[in-house]
Structure formats: C-alpha cells, structure tokens
Write an enzyme that holds these catalytic residues in place. Structure first.
Site, PDB file in Angstrom:
ATOM      1  N   SER A   1     -26.721  32.667  37.770  1.00  0.00           N
ATOM      2  CA  SER A   1     -26.176  31.455  37.163  1.00  0.00           C
ATOM      3  C   SER A   1     -25.785  31.634  35.696  1.00  0.00           C
ATOM      4  CB  SER A   1     -27.175  30.305  37.303  1.00  0.00           C
ATOM      5  OG  SER A   1     -28.249  30.498  36.419  1.00  0.00           O
TER       6      SER A   1
ATOM      7  N   LYS B   1     -32.149  21.847  34.240  1.00  0.00           N
ATOM      8  CA  LYS B   1     -31.368  22.457  33.165  1.00  0.00           C
ATOM      9  C   LYS B   1     -30.826  21.392  32.217  1.00  0.00           C
ATOM     10  CE  LYS B   1     -30.121  26.603  35.752  1.00  0.00           C
ATOM     11  NZ  LYS B   1     -29.078  27.261  36.559  1.00  0.00           N
TER      12      LYS B   1
END
Ligand code: ADP
Ligand code: MG
Length: 793
Positions: free
Chosen positions: A685, A728
């Site tokens: 990611s 996140k």
C-alpha cells in the site's frame, strides 16, 4: 473302691419299701442335693412317715403333671428313680413343706402301694455297672476336652468349671459334677439316670456337653453372621478406623483430610468414571507418606478436582433490553458493534441447544474488545474469566501438563473454569492472534478442539485425566488482526471489527467512562477533580498516538492519583491547566513539531496499517552518485521491496513526462528508506508514497507535507485499493494532517462512516497523476489538463 464302699453302706440301710415323692420338673441323681417343695397332703404324710423311720424316701420323676387327687399308677411315674435321705425340713406357714434331700442311690420301682394315705413303693436298688479304667479313660478325656473347649470359647457354665473338672479323676464324681451343671429336660435326665453302666453314663454326658457347645457355637455363628452382614461401608469404616489408629501410632495423622475427601467425593456431582478415578487418587494419597512429593502432587490434584464447578451453572439473562442497557452503560459509541452483539444474543435466545458461533472482536489495542466481552458476560449474567494467549507456544498451556511433571498444572481453560466458578462462564480468549507454535506442539490445534462444540463436550485436560464438559461455556475471542490466525481456527470465528477512535470519540469516552472509572479507582469523589475538554484534547494530542484509549486511560488515572495525593497531603484540590499539565504528566511527547509539517524534497507521508492501528509512515528517497542501483533499507518485506522496484520502474518509464533526464537513472543510485527501521514493514500500500518520494528526489521538488497518502501502484500508474483505510484516516487526523489521498476503489467502504470523514479532506484517486497533481503544487500550474484517467483506467 470308694464306690463299692458307698454301695455297701447303702445296701445296709435302705429299707425295701419307701415313701415316694414324685418330682415334676427335675430328675435327681445320686449324690445330688436338691431342695424340693411339697404341697400335697399325701406326700407330706409320706415325708413325715419317713422321718419317723429311716429318713429315706424315693424320688421319681413324673411323666406329666400329677396331683394326689388322681390315682397315681405306675404309668404316671417313671420306674427308675433315686433313693434319697431327707437332710432338712422346713414347714411353710401357708401349708406345705420344704425339704432338702440328697440322692443316695438309684432304684427301680417294683410295686407302687398306696395305703394309709401314703404313697409308697417297693424298691430294688440299682447299681451302675462299673466299667474298667481303659474304657473310661477316653470318655473322661473327651469330657475334659469339651469342658476346655467350652472354657476357651467362652461358653463355660462357670469360670472355674473346667479347672475343677480337670482335677477330677473319679468317673462317678465327674459324672455327678457335670450332671449338676447340665440343664436337662426331665426326659433327658431320666435317660441319663437309666444308664446301665458308667461307660454309658459318661458317654451320654459327653454327648450332652458336646451338644451344649455345638448349640453355643451355632449361636455364636449366627451372631457373627449378623455382624458380617453389616454393610460393606461399615466394614470399610472399621478398616479405615484401624488404619487411622495405625497411622496415628506412626505419627502420620492425615486421616481427617482423607475422610473429608471421601465425604466430599460422595457429594461431588460427577460421572462414575470420574468418581472412580478420584476414588483411586484418594486411596493413593491414603497409602503414601503425607510429606512425600507424591502426596503433594496427589493432594494438589484432588484439590483441583474438588474446586471445579462440575454442576454449578448460572442461568442466562437473555433479555435484549437488559443487554442493550448494559452495553450502552459500559461503552460509548460502537453502535454497529453493539447491534451485532444483540443479534448474537438473540440467536442464543432462539437456539436453546447452546449452539452459537464464536465471536471474535478484531481491532487495535485499547478499543474496548476485552471490555466488551466483559460487558456481554455481565448482561447475560454469566461468570467471566479471561485467558490471555499472548506468547503461548506450548500446547500444554491449553491441554494441561501430565501430572507426572513436577509443578504440573491444568491448562488455561480448566484454570479459567475454576476461577469463574461455574461450568458455563463466558471465557474471553484474549489475543488469539498472538498464539504461537514451536516444538512443543501446536496450541492452535488444541484451540480448535476447545472451540469445537462437537469435541469440547468431553474436553480432556491432561492434568485432570478425566473429561470436563466445556460445551456450556461461551467463548469470545479478541485479536488485533486476523492475519496470523490459522485458517481452520479463523473459520470458527465470527469476526466483528472495531476501528480506532477519533479525537471526539476519545474525549467522549474519557468524559463518560474513563474519568468516572479512574475517580472510583483512586477513591476520589466525583467533584474532587475536573478535567476539562481542552485538557483532554491536549492530553490526547500531546501524550498519545494510539487508536484506542489505553494510554489515555492511564494518563487520566495518573491525574486522579495526583489529585488524590494532593488532597491527602495538603487538602488542596489541583486545577489542571494546559500550562501546568506537564508538572503532572511529564513533558509533552508529541509536540506540534513545525518541521513535521514542512515540505521537504524526497520525504512523503505514507499511511500504514498495523495491528496496533493506523500510523503515519514517512518514506524518504535520496539520489546518490552511482550506477543506477536501488537501495532499500528499513526492514522492508518482500512485497514492499517489490512495490519500491515497481515505483522506480514506473518513474523511469515515464521519466520524460516527469521532466527527468534518463541519464539521471544511470548515473545515480536511488536509496529508499523507511524510518523506524526496527519495525518490520510490508505490504503494497506504500506504492504511491514511494513513487512520490522518488519523483521528488529526482526532480528536486518538495512534497506538500499536509498530505498523507495510501495506495498500491501498478505499472500502468493505476492506484489500487488497500486495507485498513479507516485506521489510516484516523492516524492522519491524529497527526493533524489535513488531506488524505486514498484509492477511489476504497471509497465505498466508507460510505457509512461520516464520523470518520469529518474534519478531514479525502481525495479519492484512480491514477498516480492525480496524486502528483496534489502533492507537487507546482504540478497543477504546469499541467492544466486532467490526468489521463480515462486512458489508463
Ligand atoms: N467505547 C468505549 N467506551 C468506554 N470505554 C471504553 C471504550 N473502548 C474502550 N474503553 C475502555 O478502554 C480501556 C481499554 O479497553 P480494552 O477492552 O482493554 O481494549 P482492548 O481489549 O481492545 O485492547 C478499558 O478500560 C475500556 O473500558
Ligand atoms: Mg484486550
């Protein structure tokens, strides 16, 4: 010779005709002295007549009751009787006489004559045939030995019967002596009296004695049979009493304990198999020296057995309203999660067979997983126990150690059951994902067994050595992530994800729960302390970087402790302010660092997701003179390394478009570093973050530090979806970043998370060019046209 002398004397003095006294219930033998009561007139006359003459009378037993009114014939009396002298006579005032008579010799009635109202008989004296000593000796011995047997077996007529007898030699005296002790019926006595010879008499006496002792022995046997038929328990009781006495004698007096154990076992609600095993162990303890190691081991074992709640079961409260109240009381927010818990309780409500999936709360630390489990126990009214599997590698932690092992213990589940005190507690299996495995076996395989409703009904703990039913237990697991949980185990779980809390959530949780709890724990009164909204915000921002509220909870507790101390020490309240907070919590750890938010060349804000929640992950790239190599540092996993390579390749492939000279790649090495090098990192990611950093290094353009980004990059420049977006975003907010760049393909999953998307700008991107457009501000000015989304996506 004595005998013959006696006989001679008798022969001399005994007249031919004598008055007769019929005796009713006794046979009088020669030499025997007997008192007799005489009431009959006719007989009294006879006695008086005798007294005037020879003082002798003839005693003869009546076959049945006779009175003088009826005619007495020879048929009513036996023929053989005893000639006796009258020794004494006493007149009884009411009439009648009492006489004392002594037998002299045997006689036989020849004629009964009844004249002058006196009953008389013509008598012929009978002598006992003497037998020779050889024939008599065995008889005498027999009699003496029976007498001895009677004495040793305790059935003697009198204590010195056998002693007196043993000293006698004369057969006649022996006969007289024994006869005077025997209790005979008239018939029996008569039979003895009619014996022809000494031998016959002694033989009969022996028979009677023998019979006497046989009867006594049979009586004794009946008595002892009765004793034997006392039930086995009583017998065991006697034995145990004896054992106790022995042990006491040896100074090993632990029997009260053993008795208590047997008693406890009686009321222990277990199956026969278990009961037998426990019995075996108790008797083993009984047989081992109390101070031995073995006894200690067995004692411990038995203590475990008795402490387990074999049949203690609590009743579930399945009322949904009640459950909801408790969950709301204990936890702020978490609406979806609470809903799912209530669904779960409803299923239990309908499925009475106990079937239920195993809930597993998954999320970062401090988000309330364990405490939700506790609340569920509370709302169901179940006992609660927690098992932490963090670092458990040994299978024996779950299945228990064999008892041969010194210091052996049951496994964690049996321990939890004992602690909970019911056989249907709610057991929280904490940190299921932290379970390990090594040479000592595979604990997760054992876990499977524990959690399998088919198998856990007879869960076998090595230490207990007998099965325990775990099927009524309700298991709830917690984990930070499902990744490390083995697939078969994961299949058993119904996972519910908890994400981290936003600043606002944390403040609410602190206000409604953490402060109240800390006040209680420190013994303060609710208005002893005030922690304002601003202070909370400050603490959260300056002292914590966490998804959950664990650290926050600790800090609040610390403030309460300080307050308590101040009250106790100086009776003064502290008012906490942003200015003095460092006095109590120490220097701020996460200062708003201006440089953190300054734009730099080659430094890009990534977002990582770990089991501990979301994090900012800065990625640094530098160019060095070199030969076009790529250098990667910071404990990167394979996937992350590959995605770094892909990023560099992409940059190189599109170098011209980015205004980078291809020669630059040849003459330089690129070094990508991900700080916090001690923590292993992996995953795809960071693809767009790495490319941004590399391009910045290549072009020398600074990256806007207000942006944080996450997204996988493929070689066509497309931004691919990633995991853990919620965490996140929360991490970005915690770090006061204003913009988050995220894959467009993740947009859907946040549709219902308005709370999370509040106060932050989320930019959904499909292509890397969109990313670059935002972070390199100049880029916007350079490129007017929209990025080539259509062409690539
Ligand atoms: N939503 C919430 N409402 C109230 N208190 C919470 C909430 N989430 C967490 N807590 C509290 O935070 C502390 C840590 O929670 P805990 O259950 O130990 O976290 P986890 O097991 O997820 O690591 C506990 O005191 C818990 O009660
Ligand atoms: Mg926990």
């Amino acid at each position: 010779m004595n005998n013959s002398l006696l006989n001679q004397k008798k022969q001399e003095t005994i007249p031919e005709t004598l008055p007769v006294i019929p005796t009713m219930d006794v046979v009088v033998f020669p030499n025997m002295i007997v008192p007799l009561l005489v009431l009959d007139e006719k007989i009294i006359k006879g006695v008086n007549h005798a007294l005037q003459e020879s003082k002798m009378i003839f005693l003869v037993a009546a076959k049945e009751y006779v009175d003088s009114q009826g005619a007495i014939g020879t048929n009513d009396l036996y023929q053989v009787g005893t000639i006796a002298t009258i020794m004494r006579l006493i007149k009884i005032p009411e009439g009648g006489i009492k006489i004392l008579v002594q037998g002299v010799a045997k006689g036989i009635v020849l004629d009964l004559v009844s004249d002058n109202d006196i009953l008389q008989a013509r008598i012929e004296q009978l002598a006992l045939e003497t037998s020779d000593a050889e024939t008599l000796l065995p008889q005498i011995r027999n009699i003496k030995s029976v007498a001895e047997r009677m004495a040793t077996s305790g059935h003697s007529f009198s204590p010195d019967f056998h002693i007196i007898l043993s000293k006698m030699q004369d057969p006649e005296k022996i006969a007289d002596f024994v006869l005077s002790h025997l209790t005979l019926t008239v018939e029996q006595g008569q039979q003895l009296l009619e014996s022809k010879s000494q031998n016959e008499l002694l033989e009969s006496i022996y028979q009677y004695l023998n019979q006497e002792i046989r009867v006594a022995e049979i009586q004794e046997k009946i008595r002892s049979n009765a004793r034997e038929s006392m039930n086995k328990a009583q017998k065991e009781y006697y034995l145990r009493e004896q054992l106790k006495a022995i042990k006491q004698e040896l100074g090993e007096d632990d029997l009260e304990e053993i008795d208590e154990m047997y008693e406890k076992l009686d009321s222990l609600p277990v199956s026969d198999d278990v009961r037998n095993e426990v019995k075996r162990q108790i008797s083993r303890l009984e047989r081992t020296a109390p101070d031995s190691l073995e006894a200690t081991v067995t004692r411990n074992y038995l203590e475990w057995i008795f402490a387990l709640p074999w049949d203690k079961e609590t009743e579930d409260n399945l009322e949904i309203k009640h459950a909801k109240e408790i969950l709301d009381q204990d936890h702020f927010g978490l609406k979806d999660i609470k809903d799912r818990i209530l669904d779960f309780i409803s299923i239990r409500n309908l499925r009475k067979d106990g079937y239920a999936p195993i809930l597993c709360f998954v999320g970062p630390p401090g988000t309330g997983k364990t405490s939700l489990g506790k609340s569920i126990a509370k709302s169901l009214g179940r006992k609660y126990a927690r098992i932490s599997l963090g670092g458990v590698k040994d299978e024996a932690e779950i299945r228990g150690h064999r008892r041969t092992y010194v210091g052996a213990m049951p496994g964690r589940f049996i321990q939890a059951i004992r602690k909970a005190g019911s056989n249907n507690p709610l057991i929280i299996i904490d940190e299921l994902d932290k379970i390990g495995s090594d040479f000592r076996g595979d604990p997760s395989a054992a876990m499977l067994e524990v959690l399998d409703p088919q198998q856990n009904k007879t869960f076998y703990d090595n230490y207990l050595g007998v099965p325990f039913d775990l099927s009524k237990v309700m298991f709830i697991a917690t984990a930070n992530s499902l990744d490390t949980i083995s697939a078969p185990l994961r299949d058993r779980l119904e996972s519910i994800e908890l994400s981290g809390y936003s600043l606002e959530d944390k403040i609410e949780i602190a206000k409604h729960h953490l402060i109240t709890k800390a006040i209680e724990e420190t013994g303060l009164q609710p208005d002893d302390i005030e922690i304002t909204h601003d202070i909370l915000q400050d603490i959260i921002g300056s002292y914590t970087r966490e998804s959950g509220v664990r650290q926050l909870e600790r800090l609040i507790h610390k403030l309460c402790s300080k307050e308590a101390r101040s009250l106790v020490e100086s009776n003064k309240k502290i008012s906490f302010t942003q200015d003095n907070i460092e006095n109590y919590l120490g220097p701020r750890k996460f200062m708003e660092d201006e440089t953190d938010h300054q734009d730099h060349v080659g430094i890009s804000n990534g977002l990582a997701w770990t089991a501990y929640g979301g994090e900012i992950l800065k990625i640094e790239a530098v160019l060095m003179n070199g030969t076009g190599k790529l250098l990667l540092t910071g404990q990167l996993g394979d996937v992350m390394k590959e995605s770094a390579q892909a990023a560099v390749s992409y940059a190189r492939a599109h170098a011209t478009r980015f205004g980078v000279d291809n020669e630059t790649f040849k003459k330089h090495d690129i070094h990508i570093h991900v700080p916090a090098g001690a923590i292993p990192k992996d995953g795809p990611s960071a693809g767009i973050t790495m490319l941004t950093a590399v391009l910045s290094a290549l072009t020398g353009k600074p990256i806007n530090a207000q942006y944080a980004m996450t997204g996988e990059l493929n070689l066509r420049g497309e931004v691919m979806p990633i995991g853990g977006l919620k965490e996140k975003i929360l991490a970005a907010k915690r770090n006061n970043l204003k913009h988050v760049i995220a894959p467009y393909k993740n947009k859907n999953e946040l549709k219902n998370e308005q709370e999370i998307m509040k106060d932050i700008d989320i930019i959904w991107v499909q292509h890397i060019d969109e990313v670059l457009e935002h972070v390199f501000e100049q880029e916007k000015k350079i490129k007017k046209s929209k990025p080539k989304v259509a062409a690539t996506g």
